[in-house]
Design a protein around this motif. Sequence first.
Motif, mmCIF file in Angstrom:
data_model
loop_
_atom_site.group_PDB
_atom_site.id
_atom_site.type_symbol
_atom_site.label_atom_id
_atom_site.label_comp_id
_atom_site.label_asym_id
_atom_site.label_seq_id
_atom_site.Cartn_x
_atom_site.Cartn_y
_atom_site.Cartn_z
ATOM 1 N N ILE A 113 42.948 26.358 2.945
ATOM 2 C CA ILE A 113 43.843 26.350 1.860
ATOM 3 C C ILE A 113 44.020 24.870 1.122
ATOM 4 O O ILE A 113 43.497 24.209 1.377
ATOM 5 C CB ILE A 113 45.615 25.849 3.214
ATOM 6 N N ASP A 114 44.066 25.027 0.079
ATOM 7 C CA ASP A 114 44.060 23.926 -0.814
ATOM 8 C C ASP A 114 46.029 23.881 -1.298
ATOM 9 O O ASP A 114 46.257 24.620 -1.905
ATOM 10 C CB ASP A 114 43.009 24.785 -2.517
ATOM 11 N N GLY A 115 46.049 22.941 -0.455
ATOM 12 C CA GLY A 115 47.247 22.418 -0.767
ATOM 13 C C GLY A 115 47.427 20.863 -1.336
ATOM 14 O O GLY A 115 48.266 19.912 -1.233
ATOM 15 N N GLY A 162 41.431 15.644 -4.022
ATOM 16 C CA GLY A 162 41.962 17.064 -4.060
ATOM 17 C C GLY A 162 40.469 17.778 -4.186
ATOM 18 O O GLY A 162 39.893 18.565 -3.282
ATOM 19 N N SER A 163 39.671 17.357 -5.364
ATOM 20 C CA SER A 163 38.242 18.492 -5.722
ATOM 21 C C SER A 163 37.211 17.671 -4.309
ATOM 22 O O SER A 163 37.040 18.798 -3.736
ATOM 23 C CB SER A 163 37.639 17.940 -7.022
ATOM 24 N N MET A 164 36.693 16.508 -3.933
ATOM 25 C CA MET A 164 36.359 16.850 -3.089
ATOM 26 C C MET A 164 36.538 16.447 -1.703
ATOM 27 O O MET A 164 35.643 16.519 -0.905
ATOM 28 C CB MET A 164 36.311 14.861 -3.575
ATOM 29 N N PRO A 173 47.213 12.991 -1.154
ATOM 30 C CA PRO A 173 48.353 11.880 -1.490
ATOM 31 C C PRO A 173 48.523 11.411 -2.385
ATOM 32 O O PRO A 173 49.572 10.874 -2.758
ATOM 33 C CB PRO A 173 47.719 10.735 -0.163
ATOM 34 N N HIS A 174 47.536 11.306 -3.362
ATOM 35 C CA HIS A 174 47.793 10.569 -4.926
ATOM 36 C C HIS A 174 48.612 11.480 -5.741
ATOM 37 O O HIS A 174 48.675 11.606 -6.966
ATOM 38 C CB HIS A 174 46.309 10.628 -5.405
ATOM 39 N N LYS A 175 48.986 12.514 -5.674
ATOM 40 C CA LYS A 175 49.899 13.693 -5.914
ATOM 41 C C LYS A 175 50.920 13.357 -5.541
ATOM 42 O O LYS A 175 52.302 12.523 -5.741
ATOM 43 C CB LYS A 175 49.230 15.325 -5.492
HETATM 44 C C1 LIG Z 1 45.982 22.736 -6.319
HETATM 45 C C2 LIG Z 1 45.315 21.721 -7.002
HETATM 46 N N1 LIG Z 1 43.537 21.645 -5.472
HETATM 47 C C3 LIG Z 1 42.776 20.055 -6.216
HETATM 48 C C4 LIG Z 1 43.053 19.998 -7.634
HETATM 49 C C5 LIG Z 1 42.157 18.419 -7.956
HETATM 50 O O1 LIG Z 1 42.484 17.887 -6.850
HETATM 51 P P1 LIG Z 1 41.939 16.581 -7.983
HETATM 52 O O2 LIG Z 1 42.558 15.779 -9.076
HETATM 53 O O3 LIG Z 1 42.365 14.893 -6.722
HETATM 54 O O4 LIG Z 1 40.488 16.104 -7.516
HETATM 55 C C6 LIG Z 1 44.484 19.857 -7.779
HETATM 56 C C7 LIG Z 1 44.899 19.381 -9.517
HETATM 57 O O5 LIG Z 1 45.302 18.744 -9.845
HETATM 58 C C8 LIG Z 1 45.285 20.912 -8.138
HETATM 59 O O6 LIG Z 1 46.599 21.129 -8.652
#
Ligand SMILES: Cc1ncc(COP(=O)(O)O)c(C=O)c1O
Length: 484
Positions: free
Chosen positions: A265-267, A152-154, A296-298
């Motif tokens: 949107i950060d989903g 998600g960060s990337m 997908p890894h969540k």
């Molecule tokens: C809402 C949300 N955005 C982004 C992230 C970051 O994702 P990643 O840890 O896969 O980089 C997380 C991680 O828990 C998250 O809950």
Amino acid sequence: MKKDDLNAKLELSKEDMKQYGYTIIDHIVAHFETQDTKKPVAIATREEMDSLLTESIPNQPTPANEVLEFVMEQVIPQSTIVSHPKSYSFVPGPSNYISAMADTIATGFNIFSGGWAASPGAAELEILTMNWLLDIFGFGTKLGGGIFTSGGSMANLTALVTARRIKCGDDFSKAVIYLSDQAHSSNIKAIKVIGFKKSQIRIIPTDLEFKISLNKLKNAIAKDRLQGLEPFCMIASAGTTNTGTVDPLDEIAKICKDENLWFHIDGAYGGAAILANNGKEILKGIEKADSLTVDPHKWFFQPYEMGCLLVKNHNWLSGTFSEKPEYLRDVEGNESEINFYDHGIQLTRRFRALKFYMSLKTFGLDSFKKAIQYNIELAEQTEDILRKSPKWEIISPATLAVINYRYHPIDQKLSEKEIDIINQKISEKIINSGEALLVTTVLLGQVVLRMCLINPRTTIQHIKETITQCEVFGDEILSQKSDI
Ligand SMILES: Cc1ncc(COP(=O)(O)O)c(C=O)c1O
């Protein structure tokens, strides 16, 4: 080099490869079979790990099975089992065996998933699975596009680089970006990485349900315009990490349209709730985003590392990330043959789409839907149990499989500070017992216990056991009130 010096070619004999591989599969299968019976928490200090693992660089070979045995005995057990049914904290990683094996294929064949010419099969599967996701989220496959990332960060970073180019061009000195005080920290990290100053970031307060305050957002945008600044992007959350809260996406979409802001949107964790029975209602407006992060890894049950960014127009990505160095000129292909290195930051990329494809095909989307619905209902049942108990107080109700609560017996007169200390200690005690991974977070200044229940193998029985254990710890701490 001697002709038969396998070590210098980094090779094993066919029989050794088989035996080595089968042993590893046995370990992985045993892990899937027995993980629920183990303790999920791994705790070790740096000193302990140093004393276990420090060694000088091995110039000479060691028998493969010896190395494997050492790793299986000393390294792997020193990890939290994020797919354990009592691994409740952060965002767990439930994973699945098919995807683990798919990752093994991707690595075994060392598929380069950067460009079409190198691996048309991998590129096509990424297009196909991306189209499935575009469909699921109502983004449309005609213009829509996306890319699988490490997480998600990337994905958030990739979105913001794209948003900045499209909305600001080269000069972003006056650009301002908006997000709530509950947005995930990876967004702030991404904003910093792309070169924004603190003064260009507006953290908008949330209401008592942890949703962004629309009034405060509108005020902030108006104020910035009056000061000659250039609002350019709004980041909403579809499932905050703390509480699972979904910002009012539909209303935010309207504000973004009126104000000409990029709508991201950060989903990452909550986007998967689109597959729940009333997912389209919970996430109403998600389809109006310019870009969307889902991981997908969540909650799509994939092993690490797999994030995803979806965008409304795939040209936005290629326009942002395409570089045409001379050494790639022979592999450019035609327009429809996507080179994913042109859609994001990485050139060399692993074949992430494979695990998503194979697990979705094998289990079927309906199984994913059932799992997600199950998780949402499990969190609701947990809320019910806690509400009926005189010992517990709900601080944020079950929302997208996240629930926050604290030990606060109704018959005890305790100060806020005392309640905070007790809950912090409950968490410490349960983690030290190794029985469950249950950490705290802070909501409205209160220390609370947080459960993120996205593992379809977590049962209400697991949860009852953990609550009972926490209750025993809470009572114990109370009875030794001098410690508080
Ligand atoms: C809402 C949300 N955005 C982004 C992230 C970051 O994702 P990643 O840890 O896969 O980089 C997380 C991680 O828990 C998250 O809950």
